[in-house]
Design an enzyme around this catalytic site. Structure first.
Site, short mmCIF file in Angstrom:
data_model
loop_
_atom_site.label_atom_id
_atom_site.label_comp_id
_atom_site.label_asym_id
_atom_site.label_seq_id
_atom_site.Cartn_x
_atom_site.Cartn_y
_atom_site.Cartn_z
CE LYS A 62 -13.70 2.87 5.48
NZ LYS A 62 -13.64 1.39 5.48
CB CYS A 86 2.96 -1.80 4.84
SG CYS A 86 3.25 -1.03 6.43
P1 NAD Z 1 -7.41 -1.47 1.04
O1 NAD Z 1 -6.78 -0.49 0.11
O2 NAD Z 1 -8.25 -2.54 0.48
O3 NAD Z 1 -8.34 -0.71 2.11
C1 NAD Z 1 -7.83 0.30 2.94
C2 NAD Z 1 -8.99 1.16 3.43
O4 NAD Z 1 -9.55 1.88 2.33
C3 NAD Z 1 -10.15 0.37 4.04
O5 NAD Z 1 -10.63 1.07 5.17
C4 NAD Z 1 -11.18 0.38 2.91
O6 NAD Z 1 -12.51 0.22 3.35
C5 NAD Z 1 -10.96 1.75 2.33
N1 NAD Z 1 -11.44 1.93 0.95
C6 NAD Z 1 -11.65 1.00 -0.01
N2 NAD Z 1 -12.06 1.59 -1.15
C7 NAD Z 1 -12.12 2.91 -0.92
C8 NAD Z 1 -12.44 4.07 -1.71
N3 NAD Z 1 -12.82 3.96 -2.99
N4 NAD Z 1 -12.37 5.29 -1.14
C9 NAD Z 1 -11.96 5.44 0.15
N5 NAD Z 1 -11.65 4.39 0.95
C10 NAD Z 1 -11.71 3.15 0.42
O7 NAD Z 1 -6.22 -2.05 1.90
P2 NAD Z 1 -6.27 -3.24 2.96
O8 NAD Z 1 -6.40 -4.52 2.19
O9 NAD Z 1 -7.24 -2.92 4.02
O10 NAD Z 1 -4.81 -3.15 3.60
C11 NAD Z 1 -3.70 -3.79 3.08
C12 NAD Z 1 -2.80 -2.81 2.35
O11 NAD Z 1 -2.43 -1.75 3.23
C13 NAD Z 1 -1.50 -3.43 1.91
O12 NAD Z 1 -1.21 -3.05 0.59
C14 NAD Z 1 -0.47 -2.84 2.86
O13 NAD Z 1 0.83 -2.80 2.36
C15 NAD Z 1 -1.03 -1.49 3.10
N6 NAD Z 1 -0.51 -0.93 4.34
C16 NAD Z 1 0.40 0.08 4.27
C17 NAD Z 1 0.95 0.62 5.42
C18 NAD Z 1 1.94 1.74 5.37
O14 NAD Z 1 2.17 2.37 6.38
N7 NAD Z 1 2.55 2.06 4.25
C19 NAD Z 1 0.55 0.11 6.67
C20 NAD Z 1 -0.36 -0.92 6.71
C21 NAD Z 1 -0.89 -1.43 5.53
#
Ligand code: NAD
Length: 517
Positions: A163, A270
Site C-alpha cells: 500500500k 527520514c
Molecule cells: P504518513 O505516516 O503520513 O503515511 C505513511 C503511509 O501510511 C502512507 O502510505 C499512508 O497512506 C499510510 N497511512 C496513513 N494513515 C494510516 C492508517 N491509519 N493506517 C495504515 N496506514 C495509514 O507518512 P508520510 O508523510 O507519507 O511520510 C513521511 C514520514 O515518513 C516522515 O516522518 C519520515 O521521517 C518517515 N520516513 C521514515 C523512514 C525510515 O526508514 N525510518 C523512511 C522514509 C520516511
C-alpha cells in the site's frame, strides 16, 4: 482525489500525471486472499528459482531506467539525479544482493547448547517465510523504500501486498508492472493504491506482518491497530538526525556533507541532517562554507538535469517547514540564507535555509522538520556534543565528523541511534547489507541486511534428542535422591563447567538406570 480514484500530480507544476484506483477495504481483503493462496507454491521454490524472477525484474527496471527515474522525479519533485542515485541505484543493488545472498543469510543454523549437547541433544534454527507481508510506505522514497522490502520479502518466500502513499501511487504500480512482466506468478505482489483508509484495511485484512514506514503519529496508529490481531509490525518512523562536527574534521568536506545531508531530496529524508552541532573553535569557518555551498545550489524542476534541489512533495510538509522556521526566528534564530518559499509560484518550493542562534527550546531543534532547513549550533566539549545529540525524542541516524577515527568511534558509541556514521551522512539506507532502523520515537525493528531479512521470516527452533531410549533426569518420579541431585545440578551444572558437573555423574547414572517399581 475523488471517491474511487487518486489523481497523481507533479508537485513542481501541479499538472496531473496519472490516476490510480482508491482501493476499497473489500478489494484489499481480496488482494490479501489472492496473496495467501499464491504464497505456498512460491515458498516451495528454491532461492535460485525465486531469484531468477527478481533478476528478470531487475533487468527490466534497468532497461526502463530513464522512464522510471522520470516518473519518480515527476511524482515527487526530486531531481532526476536523485531519482537515479538515491532510488534506482540502491534498488538495483539490493535486488542483486538479496538474490545472491538470501540463501546463505537464511541457511539453518546450529546453536551451541553447552552441556546439553553432551547429553545427546542438538538444536538448530530454521527460517521459514511468514506468509503475506503488508508493506505500507511513504512518499519520500517511493521506489527504493517499498521495492527493497518487496525484494527481501519475496526472496524469503513470502507474498506481498503493498500500500503505497497516496501521493506516489504511480511508482508503486510501475513496480508491480515490472514484476508481472518479469514472470512473478499472480497474487505474489498485489499493489493496493489508496489512502490511509486503505492502509488501515490492509491491517484489518490480517496479514502476517506489517512493514510500516512513515510518520510517528501514523506509526502509533498502525501499531495499535495491528495489536488487535497480534500482527507483528516493523516501524520505520521519523528522525531528527544530528551531525557533530569536531574541530579536527576536514571542514570543507564536512560542510559539503552537511549541505547534501540537509538538502538532498529537499530535506525530505527520514535521515536528513536536521540538527548540526559544530565545535566552537571552527564554527565561523564551517558556517561560512555551509552558507557559500548552500547559496550555490540551483533550485527548480526536478526534470531539469542541471538543478540540485527540487520542489517539496506536498504543501502540508512545506507548511510545517514554514512553521518551524517562523517559530525559530521569533525565538531569536538568524536566517543566514533562504527562509522563504522559492520564487516559482507553481510548485511547493522552499529555499534551502541555514539558521544559526538556535537552541533546544525551538521546535526546529525538537520536532521533525522534513524539509530543506539546516539549523547550526555550537558546542565546546565532546561531552556537550553527545548530550545535545541525545537530547531528542528520535534516534534514527547520527553522524560524527573527525579525522581521528578512534575519537569518532568513541562518540558514535555514546549516541542513541540505530545507525551512527563517522564522516558520512544519510546514505547507509542505500547499502543492502546493513540494517536500517531506529530507537526511541524513530521506531523499532529493522529493514535491510540480515537483520531486515530476519524480520520477514519466522525463526523456528528444532531440538533433537538422539538418546531416545533414556528418560530425562528431571522427569517423574521424585524422591529424596532426586531432590539431592537437582540441588547438585543447581550448584554445579549451572556453572557451565563440565568438571564440576562430572561430580554428579554417579548420582545421575543411578537415577537414569534405576529400576522402576
Ligand atoms: P504518513 O505516516 O503520513 O503515511 C505513511 C503511509 O501510511 C502512507 O502510505 C499512508 O497512506 C499510510 N497511512 C496513513 N494513515 C494510516 C492508517 N491509519 N493506517 C495504515 N496506514 C495509514 O507518512 P508520510 O508523510 O507519507 O511520510 C513521511 C514520514 O515518513 C516522515 O516522518 C519520515 O521521517 C518517515 N520516513 C521514515 C523512514 C525510515 O526508514 N525510518 C523512511 C522514509 C520516511
Amino acid at each position: 482525489m475523488n471517491d474511487r480514484e487518486i489523481i497523481s500530480r507533479d508537485p513542481a507544476t501541479g499538472k496531473e500525471i496519472g490516476r490510480a484506483p482508491l482501493s476499497s477495504p473489500e478489494e484489499v481483503r481480496q488482494a490479501v486472499a489472492r496473496a495467501r493462496q499464491a504464497q505456498p507454491a512460491w515458498a516451495k521454490l528454491s532461492f535460485r528459482e525465486r531469484g531468477r524472477v527478481v533478476l528478470e525484474a531487475r533487468r527490466l527496471m534497468l532497461g526502463a531506467r530513464d522512464e522510471v527515474a522520470l516518473l519518480v522525479s515527476q511524482e515527487t519533485g526530486k531531481p532526476i539525479a536523485e531519482a537515479l542515485s538515491m532510488e534506482l541505484v540502491p534498488t538495483l543493488d539490493s535486488m542483486h544482493y538479496f538474490v545472491r545472498a538470501s540463501e546463505s543469510l537464511l541457511r539453518p543454523q546450529k546453536i551451541d547448547i553447552g552441556q546439553y549437547g553432551l547429553m545427546g541433544r542438538s538444536s538448530r534454527l530454521v527460517f521459514e517465510p511468514l506468509g503475506v507481508i503488508g508493506i505500507i510506505s511513504p512518499w519520500n522514497f517511493p521506489l527504493a523504500t517499498p521495492a527493497d522490502e518487496v525484494v527481501m520479502a519475496l526472496m524469503a518466500g513470502n507474498a506481498v501486498v503493498l500500500k503505497p502513499s497516496e501521493l506516489t501511487p504511480l511508482i508503486a504500480l510501475k513496480i508491480g508492472e515490472i514484476f508481472t512482466r518479469a514472470g512473478l506468478p499472480a497474487g505474489l505482489l498485489e499493489i493496493m493504491t489508496g489512502d490511509g483508509s486503505t492502509g488501515a484495511a490492509l491491517i484489518d485484512a490480517r496479514v502476517d506482518k506489517i512493514m510500516f514506514t512513515g510518520s510517528v503519529a501514523t506509526g502509533k496508529r498502525v501499531a495499535e491497530a495491528a495489536a488487535k490481531y497480534l500482527t507483528p509490525v516493523v516501524l520505520e518512523l521519523g528522525g531528527k538526525d544530528p551531525m557533530i562536527v569536531l574541530e579536527d574534521a576536514n571542514i570543507e568536506n564536512a560542510a559539503r556533507g552537511a549541505v547534501w545531508g540537509a538538502f538532498a531530496n529537499a530535506g525530505q529524508a527520514c535521515a536528513s541532517v536536521e540538527r548540526c552541532y559544530v565545535q566552537e573553535t571552527i564554527a565561523s569557518k564551517f558556517v561560512d562554507l555551509v552558507v557559500r555551498e548552500t547559496r550555490a545550489l540551483k533550485q527548480g524542476l526536478g526534470t531539469d538535469q542541471a538543478i540540485d534541489v527540487g520542489s517539496m512533495t506536498n504543501e502540508r510538509q512545506r507548511k510545517i517547514v514554514e512553521e518551524h522556521v517562523s517559530d525559530a526566528v521569533q525565538r531569536g534564530a538568524t536566517v543566514l540564507t533562504g527562509g522563504r518559499r522559492g520564487a516559482n509560484p507553481e510548485g511547493f518550493f522552499y529555499e534551502p535555509t541555514v539558521l544559526t542562534d538556535v537552541d533546544h527550546g525551538m521546535t526546529i531543534m525538537r520536532d521533525e522538520t522534513f524539509g530543506p532547513v539546516l539549523p547550526v549550533m555550537t558546542f565546546k566539549t565532546d561531552d556537550q556534543a553527545v548530550t545535545l545529540a541525545n537530547d531528542s525524542a528520535f534516534g534514527l541516524t547520527a553522524s560524527v565528523w573527525t579525522r581521528n577515527i578512534a575519537r569518532g568511534r568513541r562518540i558514535a558509541e555514546r549516541i542513541a541511534a540505530g545507525t551512527v556514521m563517522v564522516n558520512e551522512v544519510v546514505y547507509t539506507h542505500g547499502i543492502a547489507q546493513t540494517p536500517w532502523g531506529g530507537v526511541k520515537d524513530s521506531g523499532y525493528g529493522r529493514t535491510h541486511g540480515r537483520l531486515g531479512l530476519l524480520e520477514l521470516v519466522t525463526t523456528k527452533h528444532i531440538h533433537i534428542n538422539r538418546i531416545s531410549f533414556l528418560p530425562d533426569l528431571w522427569w517423574f518420579r521424585y524422591d529424596p535422591s532426586a531432590t539431592k541431585l537437582f540441588g547438585g545440578l543447581a550448584t554445579h551444572f549451572t556453572t557451565g563447567s563440565l568438571t564440576k558437573t562430572a561430580r554428579l555423574l554417579p548420582q545421575m547414572m543411578r537415577r537414569l538406570f534405576r529400576s522402576r517399581p
